[in-house]
Scaffold this active site. Structure first.
Site, mmCIF file in Angstrom:
data_model
loop_
_atom_site.group_PDB
_atom_site.id
_atom_site.type_symbol
_atom_site.label_atom_id
_atom_site.label_comp_id
_atom_site.label_asym_id
_atom_site.label_seq_id
_atom_site.Cartn_x
_atom_site.Cartn_y
_atom_site.Cartn_z
ATOM 1 N N CYS A 49 -0.220 4.244 1.777
ATOM 2 C CA CYS A 49 -0.456 5.467 3.080
ATOM 3 C C CYS A 49 0.749 5.522 4.014
ATOM 4 O O CYS A 49 0.690 6.531 5.106
ATOM 5 C CB CYS A 49 -1.909 4.204 3.496
ATOM 6 S SG CYS A 49 -2.263 2.746 4.221
ATOM 7 N N LYS A 62 -10.664 -7.699 7.560
ATOM 8 C CA LYS A 62 -9.662 -7.036 8.523
ATOM 9 C C LYS A 62 -10.625 -6.111 8.454
ATOM 10 O O LYS A 62 -11.538 -5.313 7.434
ATOM 11 C CB LYS A 62 -8.824 -6.296 7.185
ATOM 12 C CG LYS A 62 -8.349 -5.994 8.365
ATOM 13 C CD LYS A 62 -7.319 -5.278 7.382
ATOM 14 C CE LYS A 62 -6.080 -3.972 8.438
ATOM 15 N NZ LYS A 62 -4.953 -3.318 7.714
ATOM 16 N N CYS A 110 -4.069 6.397 0.785
ATOM 17 C CA CYS A 110 -3.358 4.154 -0.021
ATOM 18 C C CYS A 110 -2.584 4.758 -1.303
ATOM 19 O O CYS A 110 -2.646 3.430 -2.150
ATOM 20 C CB CYS A 110 -4.234 3.544 0.012
ATOM 21 S SG CYS A 110 -4.678 3.087 2.244
ATOM 22 N N LYS A 121 -11.650 -5.303 3.440
ATOM 23 C CA LYS A 121 -11.059 -4.474 4.383
ATOM 24 C C LYS A 121 -12.530 -3.010 4.120
ATOM 25 O O LYS A 121 -12.489 -2.037 3.474
ATOM 26 C CB LYS A 121 -9.482 -4.068 4.303
ATOM 27 C CG LYS A 121 -8.924 -2.673 4.520
ATOM 28 C CD LYS A 121 -7.658 -2.375 4.245
ATOM 29 C CE LYS A 121 -7.081 -1.497 4.845
ATOM 30 N NZ LYS A 121 -6.068 -0.989 4.494
ATOM 31 N N TYR A 134 -1.391 -9.261 16.880
ATOM 32 C CA TYR A 134 -0.704 -9.022 17.390
ATOM 33 C C TYR A 134 -0.085 -9.323 18.547
ATOM 34 O O TYR A 134 1.055 -9.261 19.593
ATOM 35 C CB TYR A 134 -0.337 -7.557 17.764
ATOM 36 C CG TYR A 134 -0.747 -6.869 16.277
ATOM 37 C CD1 TYR A 134 0.041 -5.993 16.445
ATOM 38 C CD2 TYR A 134 -2.531 -6.445 16.049
ATOM 39 C CE1 TYR A 134 -0.052 -5.200 15.085
ATOM 40 C CE2 TYR A 134 -2.046 -5.584 15.169
ATOM 41 C CZ TYR A 134 -0.664 -4.845 14.421
ATOM 42 O OH TYR A 134 -1.366 -4.174 13.408
ATOM 43 N N SER A 173 -5.471 -3.895 15.098
ATOM 44 C CA SER A 173 -5.228 -2.824 16.777
ATOM 45 C C SER A 173 -5.966 -2.863 17.072
ATOM 46 O O SER A 173 -5.261 -2.246 18.311
ATOM 47 C CB SER A 173 -4.305 -1.045 15.855
ATOM 48 O OG SER A 173 -5.212 -1.397 15.119
ATOM 49 N N CYS A 228 1.144 -0.980 0.282
ATOM 50 C CA CYS A 228 -0.151 0.064 -0.069
ATOM 51 C C CYS A 228 1.109 1.134 0.166
ATOM 52 O O CYS A 228 2.187 0.735 0.020
ATOM 53 C CB CYS A 228 -0.878 0.361 1.665
ATOM 54 S SG CYS A 228 -2.027 1.030 1.175
#
Ligand SMILES: [Zn+2]
Length: 325
Positions: free
Chosen positions: A123, A249, A131, A197, A314, A275, A121
């Site tokens: 971004c 996502k 993006c 997404k 994560y 996140s 991407c």
């Protein structure tokens, strides 16, 4: 003999062995992908305040960070660059000696057995945080961005990426990348498509982590959280364009999408526990509201049960350690 009692399947859970025999969902460390942030020009691991326990690792010492993750049992990482060379087009990510290419090569040198996935991407590399390339009126120019995405994916494959994962949500990005990779001799490099997404509020901590604060929003190219059928259609198009893995996502707010996609395709599916999902759980653990190991493992199970073959999270090193216990 009479059978006047109803069938009682709970008897299958009476002993540990029986429970194990009928357990439907399993998790192994090989299914986990750990997203990592690599920053150029810094000397120390820098904690990300909105993501407890997560750091931006200096490019100069990223070998150590990658080896630690490998030692924990993780065999797959997704790399995000924190760039100090941003411009309007994200040109640093198109260079064979830019941060994106360098960190891939470095990760493969540190751990040749590690599957290194590139996030494709712009971004993280554009000054405006969008993006792709902007038109004079401030919209992302889809087709111009496609050319750049294809080039960027090629740069990543050449640098050693085992899988390329375009996340820009431009129309036609899988076909453009596939064509370029094939033309350059990387026909065996798989493409993991961020197929569904959503324009989610759960990316907030990531943007702080990756240093890509955005003016405006991505609602014109990311999915509307209200639209399930449209998400399935996007995934269908990505599959038709040649995607090898489809990703949903965020993860936990979108389990319905994952489950429906599972019954729609035979491709492997990935779910990205993003996140915001990570941080909200961490804050609950820190405050004693939830039991960390139990809830994290339950969240992994929920993603697997809904249909994910691969989980990007994560929590990956922690989960891998728990699985070894
Ligand atoms: Zn992006």
């Amino acid at each position: 003999m009479t059978f006047d009692l109803p069938y009682r399947p709970r008897r299958l859970r009476r002993t540990e062995n029986l429970r194990a025999m009928v357990q439907e969902t399993h998790l192994t460390a090989s299914q986990l992908v750990y997203p990592m942030f690599i920053e150029e020009g810094i000397t120390d691991d820098t904690p990300i305040s909105s993501m407890p326990g997560i750091f931006r690792h200096p490019e100069a010492t990223m070998d150590k960070a990658v080896k630690e993750v490998y030692a924990a049992g993780i065999r797959s990482i997704l790399l995000f660059g924190v760039s100090h060379h941003k411009d309007a087009t994200g040109s640093d990510s198109l260079k064979h000696d830019g941060l994106l290419a360098r960190m891939i090569t470095r990760a493969k040198e540190a751990c040749p057995d590690m599957t290194v996935i590139s996030d494709n991407c712009f971004c993280e590399y554009t000054s405006h945080g969008h993006c792709g390339v902007l038109t004079p009126d401030g919209h992302v120019h889809n087709d111009h961005t496609l050319e750049n995405l294809a080039q960027q994916a090629y740069v990543c494959a050449k640098a050693g990426a085992d899988v390329v994962a375009p996340s820009a949500m431009m129309d036609g990005q899988i076909a453009a990348i596939r064509a370029k990779l094939d033309a350059e001799g990387y026909e065996h490099t798989p493409v993991m498509a961020y197929a569904s997404k959503f324009a989610s509020g759960l990316y907030g901590p990531f943007r702080a982590a990756a240093g890509c604060e955005l003016k405006g929003d991505r609602k014109t190219y990311q999915m509307d959280p209200a639209n399930a059928r449209e998400a399935l259609r996007e995934a269908e198009l990505d599959e038709a364009e040649g995607a090898d893995i489809l990703m949903v996502k965020p993860g936990m707010f979108y389990l319905d999408i994952l489950a429906r996609l599972r019954s729609q395709t035979h491709l492997p599916l990935a779910a990205y526990q993003v996140s915001g999902e990570y941080s909200m759980m961490c804050y609950a653990f820190q405050n004693g509201a939830l039991d960390e190991k139990r809830v994290v493992m339950e969240s992994m199970t929920s993603l697997r049960r809904a249909g994910a073959d691969i989980i990007l999270t994560y929590f990956a090193p922690k989960v891998a350690r728990w699985l070894q216990e």
